[in-house]
Write an enzyme that holds these catalytic residues in place. Structure first.
Site, PDB file in Angstrom:
ATOM      1  N   LYS A  33      15.056 -15.885 -19.598  1.00 62.05           N
ATOM      2  CA  LYS A  33      15.101 -14.735 -18.688  1.00 62.05           C
ATOM      3  C   LYS A  33      14.745 -15.184 -17.272  1.00 62.05           C
ATOM      4  O   LYS A  33      14.201 -16.277 -17.074  1.00 62.05           O
ATOM      5  CB  LYS A  33      14.117 -13.656 -19.169  1.00 62.05           C
ATOM      6  CG  LYS A  33      12.653 -14.098 -19.159  1.00 62.05           C
ATOM      7  CD  LYS A  33      11.739 -13.056 -19.803  1.00 62.05           C
ATOM      8  CE  LYS A  33      10.308 -13.550 -19.841  1.00 62.05           C
ATOM      9  NZ  LYS A  33       9.437 -12.646 -20.618  1.00 62.05           N
ATOM     10  N   TYR A 250       0.021 -21.102  12.410  1.00 62.19           N
ATOM     11  CA  TYR A 250      -0.285 -19.682  12.571  1.00 62.19           C
ATOM     12  C   TYR A 250      -1.768 -19.400  12.344  1.00 62.19           C
ATOM     13  O   TYR A 250      -2.373 -19.903  11.392  1.00 62.19           O
ATOM     14  CB  TYR A 250       0.515 -18.843  11.574  1.00 62.19           C
ATOM     15  CG  TYR A 250       1.965 -18.670  11.941  1.00 62.19           C
ATOM     16  CD1 TYR A 250       2.346 -18.015  13.114  1.00 62.19           C
ATOM     17  CD2 TYR A 250       2.960 -19.158  11.099  1.00 62.19           C
ATOM     18  CE1 TYR A 250       3.682 -17.852  13.432  1.00 62.19           C
ATOM     19  CE2 TYR A 250       4.299 -18.989  11.418  1.00 62.19           C
ATOM     20  CZ  TYR A 250       4.656 -18.338  12.590  1.00 62.19           C
ATOM     21  OH  TYR A 250       5.976 -18.174  12.909  1.00 62.19           O
TER      22      TYR A 250
HETATM   23  C1  LIG Z   1       8.730 -13.603 -21.496  1.00 60.29           C
HETATM   24  C2  LIG Z   1       8.432 -13.330 -22.920  1.00 60.29           C
HETATM   25  C3  LIG Z   1       8.133 -14.386 -23.804  1.00 60.29           C
HETATM   26  C4  LIG Z   1       7.923 -15.806 -23.349  1.00 60.29           C
HETATM   27  O1  LIG Z   1       6.582 -15.940 -22.965  1.00 60.29           O
HETATM   28  P1  LIG Z   1       5.953 -17.330 -22.484  1.00 60.29           P
HETATM   29  O2  LIG Z   1       4.542 -17.015 -22.228  1.00 60.29           O
HETATM   30  O3  LIG Z   1       6.682 -17.723 -21.255  1.00 60.29           O
HETATM   31  O4  LIG Z   1       6.177 -18.281 -23.604  1.00 60.29           O
HETATM   32  C5  LIG Z   1       7.994 -14.071 -25.144  1.00 60.29           C
HETATM   33  N1  LIG Z   1       8.088 -12.797 -25.583  1.00 60.29           N
HETATM   34  C6  LIG Z   1       8.326 -11.760 -24.759  1.00 60.29           C
HETATM   35  C7  LIG Z   1       8.400 -10.389 -25.300  1.00 60.29           C
HETATM   36  C8  LIG Z   1       8.487 -12.001 -23.399  1.00 60.29           C
HETATM   37  O5  LIG Z   1       8.699 -10.953 -22.577  1.00 60.29           O
END
Ligand SMILES: *Cc1c(COP(=O)(O)O)cnc(C)c1O
Length: 355
Positions: A33, A250
């Site tokens: 994702k 800055y």
């Molecule tokens: C993003 C996500 C994961 C992956 O989690 P990590 O901590 O990156 O391994 C697993 N399950 C769900 C439901 C998620 O939203």
């Protein structure tokens, strides 16, 4: 060309995927994702396609992009679908949506689908963010079965504190999940990266590793066999010598305590490097560690080259990667590696695949 680049080591990605698979056993969804946590979803998914069992993304469009790139393996939609049109699309492409709310079951019941669905019923085992309360699981499952729309239904839950080894909350979530699903047929999925690494009794039919695939250990103090996948790099593009007492950048946050040789680096917060880091955060120049000095600007940042006389214009700069861990930068910025990695933008991407 501007030298700001994200180098993506697909060999390291495969190495980490193998570790996840070995630790979890059975099947794993490679979580890609958010553009594979900023690493390029299609390139990463394709690099894993020989080894992978399936993928997980947040929503439909991310899944469609993978299918269009030729990915044929199962794709889990972690956030489910948002309307009947998406539900039909998910069924048509064989995506596996997560169902986490009764309104989504209503939608399944009412919508004519082009193909049977495989869904995953999300159980709120204690995180209290999404999912059916344990007491409602059997009823939700029965409604899905009776609907005739779903040929298979798996059970999924997510941990709030899996990155805290020995934490009672995780043990309790596992217990609640097992009790809520006892006796029901169907596959189970519990473990994210931290659970795959730290909670052997959270392993079920399908693991869901995300961050560990990209080589950022969710428990950095553990000492890790994971390999960083992204190197965020640039170059020194100018040198400035400033006398002691002179401010830099800055807000004059940094004031030179000694005559200081300042390297200007083509990388800024518009590229995803966090503006919130303080002076002293490690940066590697020509493979040697030095520090960031002065506030990070939109397009540039400044580093201390006083003790690196051999460094000059064109010297390689690593903001994170094998020499500077992204976890270290994230901690200094008051955030987590996840956020830094998925915020990388505007830089050019180079995917290295030595296969
Ligand atoms: C993003 C996500 C994961 C992956 O989690 P990590 O901590 O990156 O391994 C697993 N399950 C769900 C439901 C998620 O939203």
């Amino acid at each position: 060309m501007r030298p700001a680049r994200a180098l993506i080591d697909l060999e390291a990605l495969r190495h980490n995927h193998q570790i996840a698979r070995r630790r979890h056993g059975r099947h794993i969804f490679a979580v890609v994702k958010a553009n594979a946590y900023g690493h390029g979803a299609i390139a990463c998914a394709q690099a894993l396609s020989w080894d992978a069992d399936g993928y997980a993304v947040a929503f439909l469009d991310e899944a469609l992009a993978l299918r269009e790139s030729g990915i044929k393996l199962p794709i889990l939609l972690l956030e489910g679908v948002f309307d009947p049109a998406e539900l039909r699309e998910a069924a048509r492409h064989g995506f596996w949506p997560v169902i986490h709310h009764p309104a989504q079951i209503d939608m399944i019941v009412k919508t004519a689908l082009p193909a049977p669905l495989r869904v995953w019923l999300k159980i709120n085992s204690g995180m209290n963010r999404a999912g059916f309360p344990p007491a409602d699981v059997r009823r939700a499952w029965r409604r899905l079965m009776v609907s005739g729309k779903s040929e298979e239904c798996g059970f999924i839950s997510h941990f709030a504190r899996a990155d805290e080894p020995g934490c009672g909350a995780t043990a309790e979530q596992i217990r609640v999940f097992d009790e809520a699903t006892r006796g029901l047929p169907g596959l189970r999925s519990l473990a994210n990266s931290a659970a795959i690494l730290a909670w052997p009794n959270a392993r079920r039919d399908w693991g869901r590793p995300g961050i560990m695939l990209y080589g950022a250990d969710p428990m950095p103090e553990e000492g890790s066999e994971l390999r960083p996948v992204m190197t965020l790099e640039s170059q020194v593009v100018a040198i400035q010598n400033i006398p002691a007492g002179q401010p830099l950048g800055y807000g004059a946050r940094f004031v030179a305590p000694r005559p200081t040789r300042v390297g200007l680096v083509a990388m800024g917060y518009a590229d995803g490097y966090p503006r919130s880091v303080p002076d002293g955060v490690p940066v590697a120049v020509n493979n040697k560690l030095t520090t960031l000095i002065g506030r990070v600007s939109m397009d540039m940042l400044t580093v201390d080259l006083t003790d690196l006389p051999e460094a000059g214009i064109g010297s390689a700069v690593e903001l994170w990667g094998n020499q500077v861990s992204v976890n270290q930068v994230a901690q200094a910025a008051g955030t987590i590696a996840y956020e830094l990695l998925c915020n990388v933008k505007r830089v050019s991407y180079v995917w290295n695949d030595n296969r």
